[in-house]
Design a protein around this motif. Structure first.
Motif, PDB file in Angstrom:
ATOM      1  N   ARG A 137       0.648  -0.961  -0.318  1.00 36.68           N
ATOM      2  CA  ARG A 137       0.154  -0.364  -0.223  1.00 36.68           C
ATOM      3  C   ARG A 137       0.983   0.798  -0.208  1.00 36.68           C
ATOM      4  NH1 ARG A 137      -5.364  -0.006   1.513  1.00 36.68           N
ATOM      5  NH2 ARG A 137      -6.328  -1.582   1.322  1.00 36.68           N
ATOM      6  N   ALA A 138       2.169   1.170   0.588  1.00 35.02           N
ATOM      7  CA  ALA A 138       2.710   2.222   1.366  1.00 35.02           C
ATOM      8  C   ALA A 138       3.370   3.044  -0.217  1.00 35.02           C
ATOM      9  CB  ALA A 138       4.003   2.061   2.240  1.00 35.02           C
ATOM     10  N   HIS A 139       4.118   1.508  -1.344  1.00 31.76           N
ATOM     11  CA  HIS A 139       4.567   1.836  -2.769  1.00 31.76           C
ATOM     12  C   HIS A 139       3.610   2.501  -3.481  1.00 31.76           C
ATOM     13  CE1 HIS A 139       7.747   0.501  -5.813  1.00 31.76           C
ATOM     14  NE2 HIS A 139       6.851   0.115  -6.066  1.00 31.76           N
ATOM     15  N   VAL A 140       2.491   1.896  -3.669  1.00 34.73           N
ATOM     16  CA  VAL A 140       1.405   2.460  -4.350  1.00 34.73           C
ATOM     17  C   VAL A 140       0.952   3.332  -4.286  1.00 34.73           C
ATOM     18  CG1 VAL A 140      -1.163   1.847  -5.445  1.00 34.73           C
ATOM     19  CG2 VAL A 140       0.455  -0.411  -5.063  1.00 34.73           C
ATOM     20  N   GLN A 141       1.149   3.892  -2.898  1.00 37.18           N
ATOM     21  CA  GLN A 141       0.615   5.396  -2.385  1.00 37.18           C
ATOM     22  C   GLN A 141       1.860   5.707  -2.844  1.00 37.18           C
ATOM     23  OE1 GLN A 141      -2.290   5.658  -1.171  1.00 37.18           O
ATOM     24  NE2 GLN A 141      -1.889   8.428  -1.709  1.00 37.18           N
ATOM     25  N   GLU A 142       2.878   5.984  -2.507  1.00 33.38           N
ATOM     26  CA  GLU A 142       3.731   7.165  -2.643  1.00 33.38           C
ATOM     27  C   GLU A 142       3.823   7.221  -4.220  1.00 33.38           C
ATOM     28  OE1 GLU A 142       8.797   7.202  -2.753  1.00 33.38           O
ATOM     29  OE2 GLU A 142       7.951   4.884  -2.074  1.00 33.38           O
ATOM     30  N   PHE A 143       3.770   6.163  -5.288  1.00 32.19           N
ATOM     31  CA  PHE A 143       3.168   6.262  -6.904  1.00 32.19           C
ATOM     32  C   PHE A 143       2.446   7.374  -6.935  1.00 32.19           C
ATOM     33  CE2 PHE A 143       1.816   5.049 -10.859  1.00 32.19           C
ATOM     34  CZ  PHE A 143       2.896   5.225 -11.388  1.00 32.19           C
ATOM     35  N   ILE A 144       1.532   7.259  -6.389  1.00 30.16           N
ATOM     36  CA  ILE A 144      -0.123   8.497  -6.692  1.00 30.16           C
ATOM     37  C   ILE A 144       0.580   9.501  -5.838  1.00 30.16           C
ATOM     38  CG2 ILE A 144      -2.460   8.254  -5.541  1.00 30.16           C
ATOM     39  CD1 ILE A 144      -2.409   5.869  -5.275  1.00 30.16           C
ATOM     40  N   ASP A 145       1.303   9.562  -4.647  1.00 29.83           N
ATOM     41  CA  ASP A 145       1.532  10.913  -4.555  1.00 29.83           C
ATOM     42  C   ASP A 145       2.243  11.606  -5.315  1.00 29.83           C
ATOM     43  OD1 ASP A 145      -0.484  10.311  -2.601  1.00 29.83           O
ATOM     44  OD2 ASP A 145       1.261   9.853  -1.488  1.00 29.83           O
ATOM     45  N   ARG A 146       3.292  10.789  -5.885  1.00 27.57           N
ATOM     46  CA  ARG A 146       4.509  11.692  -6.750  1.00 27.57           C
ATOM     47  C   ARG A 146       3.455  11.600  -7.775  1.00 27.57           C
ATOM     48  NH1 ARG A 146       9.962   8.211  -8.469  1.00 27.57           N
ATOM     49  NH2 ARG A 146      11.039   9.808  -9.697  1.00 27.57           N
TER      50      ARG A 146
ATOM     51  N   ARG B  57       0.709  10.550 -16.837  1.00 27.17           N
ATOM     52  CA  ARG B  57       0.420   9.280 -16.083  1.00 27.17           C
ATOM     53  C   ARG B  57      -0.682   9.040 -15.085  1.00 27.17           C
ATOM     54  NH1 ARG B  57       5.014   7.865 -14.264  1.00 27.17           N
ATOM     55  NH2 ARG B  57       6.856   7.522 -15.307  1.00 27.17           N
ATOM     56  N   ALA B  58      -2.186  10.155 -15.766  1.00 25.65           N
ATOM     57  CA  ALA B  58      -2.989  10.087 -15.513  1.00 25.65           C
ATOM     58  C   ALA B  58      -4.028   8.461 -14.854  1.00 25.65           C
ATOM     59  CB  ALA B  58      -4.300  10.919 -15.656  1.00 25.65           C
ATOM     60  N   SER B  59      -3.901   8.442 -15.888  1.00 26.15           N
ATOM     61  CA  SER B  59      -3.939   7.004 -16.344  1.00 26.15           C
ATOM     62  C   SER B  59      -3.492   6.521 -14.950  1.00 26.15           C
ATOM     63  CB  SER B  59      -4.148   6.106 -17.785  1.00 26.15           C
ATOM     64  OG  SER B  59      -3.215   6.591 -18.250  1.00 26.15           O
ATOM     65  N   SER B  60      -2.312   5.518 -15.407  1.00 24.74           N
ATOM     66  CA  SER B  60      -1.939   5.139 -14.282  1.00 24.74           C
ATOM     67  C   SER B  60      -2.015   5.041 -13.004  1.00 24.74           C
ATOM     68  CB  SER B  60      -0.279   5.320 -14.552  1.00 24.74           C
ATOM     69  OG  SER B  60      -0.045   4.551 -16.013  1.00 24.74           O
ATOM     70  N   VAL B  61      -2.065   6.757 -12.523  1.00 25.46           N
ATOM     71  CA  VAL B  61      -2.407   6.943 -11.704  1.00 25.46           C
ATOM     72  C   VAL B  61      -3.620   6.700 -10.947  1.00 25.46           C
ATOM     73  CG1 VAL B  61      -3.476   8.858  -9.966  1.00 25.46           C
ATOM     74  CG2 VAL B  61      -0.711   9.018 -10.947  1.00 25.46           C
ATOM     75  N   GLN B  62      -4.785   6.426 -12.032  1.00 24.96           N
ATOM     76  CA  GLN B  62      -6.493   5.903 -11.149  1.00 24.96           C
ATOM     77  C   GLN B  62      -6.162   5.058 -11.441  1.00 24.96           C
ATOM     78  OE1 GLN B  62      -9.264   8.215 -11.373  1.00 24.96           O
ATOM     79  NE2 GLN B  62      -7.653   9.986 -10.922  1.00 24.96           N
ATOM     80  N   SER B  63      -5.399   3.964 -12.406  1.00 25.65           N
ATOM     81  CA  SER B  63      -5.693   2.563 -11.880  1.00 25.65           C
ATOM     82  C   SER B  63      -5.165   2.467 -10.136  1.00 25.65           C
ATOM     83  CB  SER B  63      -4.904   1.222 -13.173  1.00 25.65           C
ATOM     84  OG  SER B  63      -3.596   2.106 -12.881  1.00 25.65           O
ATOM     85  N   LYS B  64      -4.263   3.005 -10.653  1.00 17.70           N
ATOM     86  CA  LYS B  64      -3.418   2.679  -8.997  1.00 17.70           C
ATOM     87  C   LYS B  64      -4.585   2.364  -8.426  1.00 17.70           C
ATOM     88  CE  LYS B  64       0.762   1.346 -10.515  1.00 17.70           C
ATOM     89  NZ  LYS B  64       2.145   0.084  -9.813  1.00 17.70           N
ATOM     90  N   ILE B  65      -5.062   3.552  -7.935  1.00 15.92           N
ATOM     91  CA  ILE B  65      -6.458   4.180  -7.362  1.00 15.92           C
ATOM     92  C   ILE B  65      -7.635   3.336  -6.650  1.00 15.92           C
ATOM     93  CG2 ILE B  65      -7.735   5.674  -6.733  1.00 15.92           C
ATOM     94  CD1 ILE B  65      -6.560   7.845  -7.392  1.00 15.92           C
ATOM     95  N   LYS B  66      -7.628   2.856  -8.294  1.00  8.93           N
ATOM     96  CA  LYS B  66      -9.039   1.471  -8.226  1.00  8.93           C
ATOM     97  C   LYS B  66      -7.974  -0.242  -7.651  1.00  8.93           C
ATOM     98  CE  LYS B  66     -11.197   3.193 -12.193  1.00  8.93           C
ATOM     99  NZ  LYS B  66     -11.704   3.318 -13.364  1.00  8.93           N
ATOM    100  N   MET B  67      -6.981  -0.169  -7.785  1.00  9.30           N
ATOM    101  CA  MET B  67      -6.334  -0.649  -7.399  1.00  9.30           C
ATOM    102  C   MET B  67      -6.128  -1.131  -5.839  1.00  9.30           C
ATOM    103  SD  MET B  67      -2.364  -2.619  -8.234  1.00  9.30           S
ATOM    104  CE  MET B  67      -1.879  -1.724  -6.800  1.00  9.30           C
ATOM    105  N   LEU B  68      -5.521   0.166  -5.106  1.00 10.20           N
ATOM    106  CA  LEU B  68      -6.073  -0.179  -3.120  1.00 10.20           C
ATOM    107  C   LEU B  68      -7.471   0.121  -3.189  1.00 10.20           C
ATOM    108  CD1 LEU B  68      -3.708   2.933  -2.324  1.00 10.20           C
ATOM    109  CD2 LEU B  68      -3.578   0.683  -2.469  1.00 10.20           C
ATOM    110  N   GLU B  69      -8.508   0.676  -3.503  1.00 10.66           N
ATOM    111  CA  GLU B  69      -9.613   1.207  -2.947  1.00 10.66           C
ATOM    112  C   GLU B  69     -10.368  -1.190  -3.355  1.00 10.66           C
ATOM    113  OE1 GLU B  69     -12.149   3.046  -5.868  1.00 10.66           O
ATOM    114  OE2 GLU B  69     -11.339   5.087  -4.633  1.00 10.66           O
ATOM    115  N   LYS B  70      -9.783  -1.452  -4.179  1.00 11.98           N
ATOM    116  CA  LYS B  70     -10.343  -3.356  -4.451  1.00 11.98           C
ATOM    117  C   LYS B  70      -9.073  -4.238  -3.277  1.00 11.98           C
ATOM    118  CE  LYS B  70     -11.920  -3.178  -9.016  1.00 11.98           C
ATOM    119  NZ  LYS B  70     -11.360  -3.415 -10.406  1.00 11.98           N
TER     120      LYS B  70
END
Length: 710
Positions: A437-446, A453-466
């Protein structure tokens, strides 16, 4: 619904609009919400009583019958056929369930029926109606010049259970023949405190289950709810809960056990009746035929072997041949509890519930019971804190914690290994997910504001939610007991020289006892019940004087005595702090609370009444009071009776660290092995030290049991 409203208005002319609309909203749910008038009364009876205090329960129930007749024409009222059932012995309900349509009232008088979870109340309407009623009662009290009566709130255990529809239909038709027990999705509460929530309990026929968990979590409450029907099980399964001692009367102990077999007793009574008619000169040829049938049935159930089987059980539990013939009224409470256990073992119900069966037994009887229960033919559910018993008897362990029950295959030792590994894996999985979670969140925040990178960020956010939400392992608070530092004394400390003791001229308990103890002593006294263990403790403390011989003790020796009845002698109506304050007045409140805290009674628990504490918590209070006097020599008589496994472990560690001397009477094999440096055995009028320790004593006991069987 108009007709129901007319009845409410006519029968309760003083009912206010809020209460009327609230009751009407329950009735408007439809007749399908209520199986019978009992369930309707459960839903609205309490509110109708509040509206019309002059009406009796019978009046309200009659009104509920009328309402249900309107809602469901032709419904059958249970009111006139309601009878109370007391289950004080094993019962078999198969015959009652065979034709449920004819005797549904009998079944429901034994079971506590639960309403369908779909029936809900409107909390806002309920709150408004209750507030209005409260205002009316206060106004009425002010008009009469009297203060409103204070009704104490009695806390009791309650349960709710979601029933399996398939099993319910089979039960209604009388076709349920399964010997397995499934109590699914049930809740148990004690007052405002939730003990179990959404729990499942599945007991397979022929398995032996050990129910374990910390003190105060609801193990005993769960057993009581199964036995009294608050948690529903199939009607054809007979249940026996060994909880109360046998009532003392003129019935011999052996006969008391034999009377449990109602089929055998009825056949013997019938045989006696028919034989009396034949002997009186009756020429009815049917009598000889009936007598032959009775003899055949007695032979079929092996009636002639029943006395021997009952005698073996009694002997194993410590009843000598002479004791087996004594009237039950001559036995103490502890022996009557043994008798209740013997009756249960002889009865062999489909489900046997045992709550701390080893508390009332000496080591010889415990070893016999362990061996006997290993061949138990039906289902066994036992609550025990005896670690060795749990390693020997159960085939499965049920762990009660965090308001749920987790099943484990195997004995207690296996349960501990699996649970430890399971918690480690759970914690590893949680930590790994947190890192991910921390690794993915770091990517999202960055890259949150990076258009590329908008599409990648959105997919990461959805992945965290799931991602499933994992929780960190909640470690149970470690139990710690701490005895005070003891004043150092130079030896000799305690010495018994040629001590003999008797309560009468022909009743010698022991003779020629030569034993001693120091502040380094960790002595355990074992022996059969009645062999003189407690008497020896009282002589050591000076509460009893030797008949002959000498007792020498150091002049500065201060004893701390924990009696096996210590918990029962506490003042139940005061808090733990007040209890210590009354025993040792004049100290600051902080000192009493610090003393209780060293035995695990801290926070609000120290301010609760002693009566509201569990058995183990009461024992800790007794330990705290015992140690307020700063003893340097502890005399502990059966201290483990109410303690859970974790607290017994903590007690063993506390004894080991204590800087004074300890003499201990216990039947807990694990505790003895933890702390014992010297073993004193009481028996046959002697007290002698065994060099081989507990292993040698256990071998002696097992040889005696083998000889007894032969």
């Amino acid at each position: 619904m108009a007709a129901c409203g007319d009845i409410l208005r006519s029968e309760f002319p003083t009912i206010d609009d809020d209460m009327y609309h609230y009751v009407e909203s329950i009735l408007s749910g439809g007749a399908e919400d209520f199986e019978d008038s009992n369930e309707l009364y459960e839903a609205i009876g309490e509110f109708l009583h509040q509206v019309a205090e002059e009406k009796t329960e019978l009046d309200i129930r009659n009104i509920c019958d009328r309402l249900l007749d309107i809602m469901k024409p032709g419904s059958k009222s249970l009111l006139n056929n309601r009878t109370a059932k007391v289950l004080n012995a094993p019962v078999h309900l198969a015959s009652m369930a065979a034709n449920l349509e004819n005797n549904v009232d009998d079944i429901k008088s034994i079971w506590v029926m639960q309403r369908d979870d779909t029936l809900k109340v409107d909390p806002r309407k309920l709150e408004k109606a209750e507030a209005k009623l409260q205002q009316k009662q206060e106004k009425r009290s002010q008009d009469s010049g009297k203060a409103p009566p204070i009704v104490p709130k009695l806390e009791s255990a309650t349960a709710s259970q979601v029933m399996n529809k398939k099993e319910t239909k089979m039960e209604a038709k009388g076709t349920n023949r399964s010997q397995d027990i499934r109590i699914e999705n049930f809740d148990v509460a004690y007052g405002d405190r939730v003990l179990l929530q959404g729990a499942d309990l599945i007991l397979a026929f022929g398995r032996r289950y050990g129910l374990v968990g910390r003190n105060g979590l609801g193990k005993t409450t769960l057993l009581r709810m199964i036995s009294n029907g608050q948690l529903r099980i199939p009607s054809h399964i007979s249940v026996l809960h060994v909880e109360q001692e046998v009532i003392g009367d003129d019935t011999p102990a052996l006969e008391s056990v034999l009377q449990c077999d109602s089929i055998r007793e009825n056949l013997l009574a019938r045989e006696k009746e028919i034989s009396a008619q034949i002997n009186s000169g009756s020429n009815d040829p049917e009598l000889n035929t009936q007598l032959a049938e009775v003899y055949a049935e007695l032979q079929n159930i092996e009636s002639d072997k029943a006395p021997a089987r009952a005698s073996i059980i009694l002997a194993g539990l410590g009843f000598s041949a002479d004791r087996q013939l004594r009237p039950t009224k001559e036995f103490s409470g502890g022996w009557r509890m043994r008798l209740a256990l013997a009756r249960a073992l002889f009865s062999r119900p489909d489900l046997l519930l045992l709550d701390e069966p080893t508390n009332m037994l000496d080591i010889k009887a415990i070893i016999w019971l362990e061996n006997y229960l290993q061949n138990w033919p039906t289902t066994l559910l036992v609550v025990s804190h005896d670690r060795n018993f749990l390693d020997t008897v159960p085939t499965d362990i049920l762990h009660l914690h965090s308001q749920r029950i987790d099943p484990y295959k195997g004995n207690y030792e296996n349960f501990e290994k699996i649970k430890t590994e399971k918690l480690k894996n759970q914690q590893r999985e949680y930590e790994a997910q947190q890192q991910h979670r921390a690794h993915v969140q770091e990517f999202i925040d960055r890259f949150r504001y990076n258009a590329n990178r908008a599409s990648s960020v959105q997919s990461k956010i959805k992945m965290l939610e799931k991602l499933p939400e994992l929780k960190s392992v909640e470690k149970e608070v470690e139990v710690v007991l701490k005895f005070p530092e003891a004043e150092n004394l130079s030896p000799p400390i305690i010495q018994l020289n040629e001590v003999t003791f008797s309560y009468s001229s022909d009743n010698f308990i022991f003779s020629n006892v030569n034993l001693g103890a120091t502040l380094d002593s960790r002595i355990c006294i074992v022996g059969d019940n009645g062999a003189g263990k407690t008497t020896l403790l009282k002589i050591i403390m000076g509460l009893l004087s030797p008949t002959t011989g000498m007792r020498h003790v150091h002049r500065n020796l201060k004893f701390g005595y924990f009696s096996q009845h210590h918990v029962d002698q506490l003042d139940m109506g005061v808090s733990s702090v007040e209890l210590l304050q009354s025993s040792y007045p004049g100290k600051p409140i902080e000192e009493y609370r610090r003393q209780l805290g060293s035995f695990g009674i801290s926070g609000d628990m120290a301010l609760q009444t002693v009566d509201s504490l569990s058995g183990g918590q009461k024992s800790r209070v007794a330990f705290a009071r015992m140690c307020m006097g700063n003893p340097n020599f502890l005399i502990l008589d059966e201290p483990t009776n109410h303690l859970d496994i974790e607290t017994i472990e903590a007690l063993g560690k506390a004894i080991t660290k204590f800087t004074g001397g300890v003499v201990l009477v216990s039947h807990d094999e694990r505790l003895i092995r933890m702390v014992c440096k010297e073993l004193w055995v009481c028996g046959s009028g002697k007290v002698q030290s065994i060099e081989g320790g507990f292993d040698e004593y256990r071998q002696i006991v097992e040889k005696e049991l083998e000889a007894q069987v032969k």
